[in-house]
Design an enzyme around this catalytic site. Sequence first.
Site, PDB file in Angstrom:
ATOM      1  N   ASP A  45     -10.617   7.264  -5.540  1.00 42.89           N
ATOM      2  CA  ASP A  45     -10.659   8.400  -5.369  1.00 42.89           C
ATOM      3  C   ASP A  45      -9.863   7.875  -7.178  1.00 42.89           C
ATOM      4  O   ASP A  45      -9.124   9.961  -7.170  1.00 42.89           O
ATOM      5  CB  ASP A  45      -9.450   9.397  -5.026  1.00 42.89           C
ATOM      6  CG  ASP A  45      -8.054   8.517  -4.496  1.00 42.89           C
ATOM      7  OD1 ASP A  45      -8.227   7.737  -5.445  1.00 42.89           O
ATOM      8  OD2 ASP A  45      -7.376   9.232  -3.572  1.00 42.89           O
ATOM      9  N   ASP A  84     -12.183   5.390  -0.601  1.00 41.35           N
ATOM     10  CA  ASP A  84     -10.795   6.276  -0.568  1.00 41.35           C
ATOM     11  C   ASP A  84     -10.800   7.543   0.153  1.00 41.35           C
ATOM     12  O   ASP A  84     -11.555   7.769   0.626  1.00 41.35           O
ATOM     13  CB  ASP A  84     -10.449   6.888  -1.624  1.00 41.35           C
ATOM     14  CG  ASP A  84      -8.853   6.097  -2.528  1.00 41.35           C
ATOM     15  OD1 ASP A  84      -8.818   4.614  -2.050  1.00 41.35           O
ATOM     16  OD2 ASP A  84      -9.404   5.667  -3.871  1.00 41.35           O
ATOM     17  N   LYS A 112      -9.915   2.516   3.213  1.00 40.04           N
ATOM     18  CA  LYS A 112      -8.597   2.692   1.898  1.00 40.04           C
ATOM     19  C   LYS A 112      -7.641   3.665   2.592  1.00 40.04           C
ATOM     20  O   LYS A 112      -8.534   4.688   2.061  1.00 40.04           O
ATOM     21  CB  LYS A 112      -8.250   2.177   0.531  1.00 40.04           C
ATOM     22  CG  LYS A 112      -6.899   1.853  -0.191  1.00 40.04           C
ATOM     23  CD  LYS A 112      -7.841   1.350  -1.207  1.00 40.04           C
ATOM     24  CE  LYS A 112      -8.096   2.361  -2.810  1.00 40.04           C
ATOM     25  NZ  LYS A 112      -6.884   2.886  -3.031  1.00 40.04           N
ATOM     26  N   GLU A 181       0.028  -2.110  -5.518  1.00 32.33           N
ATOM     27  CA  GLU A 181      -0.474  -0.925  -7.284  1.00 32.33           C
ATOM     28  C   GLU A 181       1.068  -1.764  -7.677  1.00 32.33           C
ATOM     29  O   GLU A 181       1.373  -0.896  -7.616  1.00 32.33           O
ATOM     30  CB  GLU A 181      -1.378   0.240  -6.907  1.00 32.33           C
ATOM     31  CG  GLU A 181      -1.562   0.465  -8.652  1.00 32.33           C
ATOM     32  CD  GLU A 181      -2.353   1.676  -8.717  1.00 32.33           C
ATOM     33  OE1 GLU A 181      -2.790   1.718  -7.592  1.00 32.33           O
ATOM     34  OE2 GLU A 181      -2.864   2.562  -9.414  1.00 32.33           O
TER      35      GLU A 181
HETATM   36  O1  KIV Z   1      -8.556   5.356  -6.339  1.00 31.22           O
HETATM   37  C1  KIV Z   1      -8.668   4.472  -7.224  1.00 31.22           C
HETATM   38  O2  KIV Z   1      -9.679   3.411  -8.095  1.00 31.22           O
HETATM   39  C2  KIV Z   1      -7.508   2.958  -6.684  1.00 31.22           C
HETATM   40  C3  KIV Z   1      -7.694   1.891  -7.850  1.00 31.22           C
HETATM   41  C4  KIV Z   1      -6.409   2.012  -8.414  1.00 31.22           C
HETATM   42  C5  KIV Z   1      -7.230   0.776  -6.545  1.00 31.22           C
HETATM   43  O3  KIV Z   1      -7.187   3.019  -5.600  1.00 31.22           O
END
Ligand code: KIV
Length: 263
Positions: A45, A84, A112, A181
Amino acid sequence: MKTVTLSTLQAFKRAGETFSCLTAYDATFAHAAREAGVEVLLVGDSLGMVLQGHASTLPVTLDDVCYHTRCVTRGKGASLLMVDLPFMSNTSTERLLQDAGALMRAGAELVKVEGEAWMADGIRELTRRGVPVCAHLGLTPQTVYQLGGYKVQGRDADQASRILEDARALVEAGASVILLECVPASLGRAVAEALEVPVIGIGAGPDVDGQILVMHDVLGVTAGRSPRFVKNFMAEADDIQGAFRRYHEDVKARRFPAEEHCF
Ligand code: KIV
């Protein structure tokens, strides 16, 4: 490259071999990353920031993520595709399941979710229905306003042990992968050592099982100040393909992240 699955990542962990992951938002860049050897692609995201120009990931919708997932699916080849769940997908278990179902139908192979131990029930319900889950801990960008900014998490001992306990609880609930993270390298190592599942880090030091970066950071085109944990691989390459290859090779050889990228 052979098709990358969750079993591949588990085998990497058992063998002590690290793997590379990169965000991707369209078919062309997904193809270039896959050709460079990148094992896992994430439709993050972060697209709200790097593609749409928002100040955070919060405005990103399920439709946005599904659209970019369908695009990446056409270029991803053998890479494993993680996607995500957007902000507020976790307002109820029913919504979580429906949103995850939409992502899987769009082409996700692993979803995720951001959240702490309280996400355990949702993760249990997802995995019971055959949806593999990566749980994102540490700096969770969807809670940036609560955290007071994009700051390193787990610096003190209490915070660090809470993150480790959350990771344990979410794996116990069924999470197949943990993403950490922006935490101290010592915590990244402790979580990776404590868990049997692969731990992917972004700003979590060199001793996790895989590394991930946002594609725009790897290419050095991100607007504004870059966080300490990113590296512009384009500065050492002739073209985009070369930058992705360099990133992949540096992760595999554990040359990235170096000390200057760690907390
Ligand atoms: O949204 C994204 O790109 C992420 C990365 C920072 C791991 O969650």
